[in-house]
Design a protein around this motif. Structure first.
Motif, PDB file in Angstrom:
ATOM      1  N   TYR A   1      -2.076   5.455   5.617  1.00 46.37           N
ATOM      2  CA  TYR A   1      -1.507   5.416   3.987  1.00 46.37           C
ATOM      3  C   TYR A   1      -2.205   6.751   3.013  1.00 46.37           C
ATOM      4  CZ  TYR A   1       0.595   1.314   4.732  1.00 46.37           C
ATOM      5  OH  TYR A   1       0.988   0.204   5.565  1.00 46.37           O
TER       6      TYR A   1
ATOM      7  N   ARG B   1      -4.486   8.873   0.691  1.00 50.83           N
ATOM      8  CA  ARG B   1      -5.251   8.724  -0.623  1.00 50.83           C
ATOM      9  C   ARG B   1      -6.747   9.859  -1.084  1.00 50.83           C
ATOM     10  NH1 ARG B   1      -2.582   4.770  -0.688  1.00 50.83           N
ATOM     11  NH2 ARG B   1      -2.336   3.086  -1.532  1.00 50.83           N
TER      12      ARG B   1
ATOM     13  N   GLU C   1      -4.223  -0.592   5.960  1.00 45.70           N
ATOM     14  CA  GLU C   1      -3.683  -0.924   4.725  1.00 45.70           C
ATOM     15  C   GLU C   1      -4.609  -1.792   4.723  1.00 45.70           C
ATOM     16  OE1 GLU C   1      -0.857  -4.222   3.527  1.00 45.70           O
ATOM     17  OE2 GLU C   1      -0.209  -3.649   5.201  1.00 45.70           O
TER      18      GLU C   1
ATOM     19  N   LEU D   1      -7.830   0.372   2.372  1.00 50.87           N
ATOM     20  CA  LEU D   1      -7.749   0.677   1.433  1.00 50.87           C
ATOM     21  C   LEU D   1      -8.276   0.197  -0.179  1.00 50.87           C
ATOM     22  CD1 LEU D   1      -3.704   0.938   1.359  1.00 50.87           C
ATOM     23  CD2 LEU D   1      -5.165   2.965   1.240  1.00 50.87           C
ATOM     24  N   ASN D   2      -8.860  -0.351  -0.247  1.00 50.91           N
ATOM     25  CA  ASN D   2      -9.864  -1.033  -0.968  1.00 50.91           C
ATOM     26  C   ASN D   2     -10.971  -0.317  -0.904  1.00 50.91           C
ATOM     27  OD1 ASN D   2      -8.131  -3.133  -2.543  1.00 50.91           O
ATOM     28  ND2 ASN D   2      -8.397  -4.402  -0.467  1.00 50.91           N
TER      29      ASN D   2
ATOM     30  N   LEU E   1     -11.308   5.391  -2.874  1.00 53.81           N
ATOM     31  CA  LEU E   1     -10.351   6.234  -2.774  1.00 53.81           C
ATOM     32  C   LEU E   1      -9.577   6.067  -3.941  1.00 53.81           C
ATOM     33  CD1 LEU E   1      -9.978   4.331   0.729  1.00 53.81           C
ATOM     34  CD2 LEU E   1     -10.890   6.011  -0.550  1.00 53.81           C
TER      35      LEU E   1
ATOM     36  N   ALA F   1      -5.265   6.690  -5.586  1.00 56.10           N
ATOM     37  CA  ALA F   1      -4.416   6.622  -4.670  1.00 56.10           C
ATOM     38  C   ALA F   1      -3.270   8.055  -5.480  1.00 56.10           C
ATOM     39  CB  ALA F   1      -3.474   5.935  -5.406  1.00 56.10           C
TER      40      ALA F   1
ATOM     41  N   HIS G   1       2.323   2.142  -3.489  1.00 61.47           N
ATOM     42  CA  HIS G   1       1.104   2.199  -2.989  1.00 61.47           C
ATOM     43  C   HIS G   1       0.893   1.680  -1.405  1.00 61.47           C
ATOM     44  CE1 HIS G   1      -3.147  -0.761  -2.498  1.00 61.47           C
ATOM     45  NE2 HIS G   1      -2.327  -1.257  -2.278  1.00 61.47           N
TER      46      HIS G   1
END
Length: 237
Positions: free
Chosen positions: A188, A190, A213, A216-217, A221, A223, A229
């Motif tokens: 994804y 970012r 996934e 992503l935390n 990063l 968005a 998301h």
């Protein structure tokens, strides 16, 4: 032939050989230019070659007359050392200078790469006395400092590339009709900070990278605004 005569002959031959060696040395010794002398070779006199300087090295660029001669896109480089303009893009007034003060290590490295380009493509025509070479043609402390800074820039670029290769970059496209888009084949998109840029350019920049996934935390990063998301593609301005 008497021993004395033979000795004199040998000495004469050695003297002649030494004279030839010294002459060859003089021919190979790079010509030293002053700023005033170099300025004459700016392409306005068709009877003279066109010369330019970069980091104090002078090159004959006559074979590129269509570019470096009057009316050519690079005519502003002819007859001077305008090293700074190779990265600044400022081709007027104070921009046409050999001073690199305030440039980043990345920019200095780019200018050193340009000098390499001229060594490979054009004829080396000597050295310019001034900022980079003294009156004897020896490198100045300024030139040595520039080369150290350029080497550091090259090392930082290589390190940054190595780090970025660990996290794949996003695909991207742009059109006037639809604007920009970034997307990931796997993961994804970012925005992530490029830490090496602070050392390279003195500024902070970001790039688009693809994260899984469970990543992503991670801190830092960002968005894309207006993008879901877990969307694999995002519209960008």
């Amino acid at each position: 032939m008497a021993r004395g005569a033979r000795l004199l002959l040998v000495l004469a031959l050695l003297a002649a050989l030494l004279a030839v060696v010294l002459q060859l040395y003089r021919l190979r010794k790079p010509k030293l230019w002053t700023v005033e002398e170099l300025s004459v070779y700016n392409g306005t006199d068709e009877g003279l070659p066109i010369l330019l300087g970069i980091l104090g090295s002078v090159f004959d660029v006559t074979k590129g007359m269509s570019h470096y001669g009057p009316g050519g896109g690079y005519h502003h480089f002819a007859g001077r050392d305008a090293s700074r303009a190779f990265v600044s893009g400022n081709f007027t007034g104070d921009g046409l200078t050999d001073s690199l003060q305030g440039l980043s290590s990345s920019e200095v490295n780019s200018i050193v790469d340009w000098r390499k380009f001229y060594y490979e493509r054009y004829i080396f025509a000597g050295k310019l006395i001034g900022r980079y070479y003294d009156s004897q043609g020896n490198p100045t402390k300024y030139l040595k400092g520039v080369e150290v800074k350029a080497k550091r820039g090259a090392q930082l670029l290589e390190k940054q590339k190595s780090e970025e290769d660990k996290i794949p970059s996003c695909n991207s496209k742009w059109s006037q009709q639809e604007g920009g888009e970034v997307w990931c084949d796997s993961g994804y998109p970012r925005l992530v900070r490029r830490p090496g840029d602070i050392a390279l350019t003195g500024q902070v920049s970001q790039r688009c990278a693809c994260f899984q996934e469970d990543e992503l935390n991670k801190p830092g990063l960002v968005a894309y605004e207006g993008c879901d998301h877990l969307s694999k593609s995002c519209k960008v301005n």
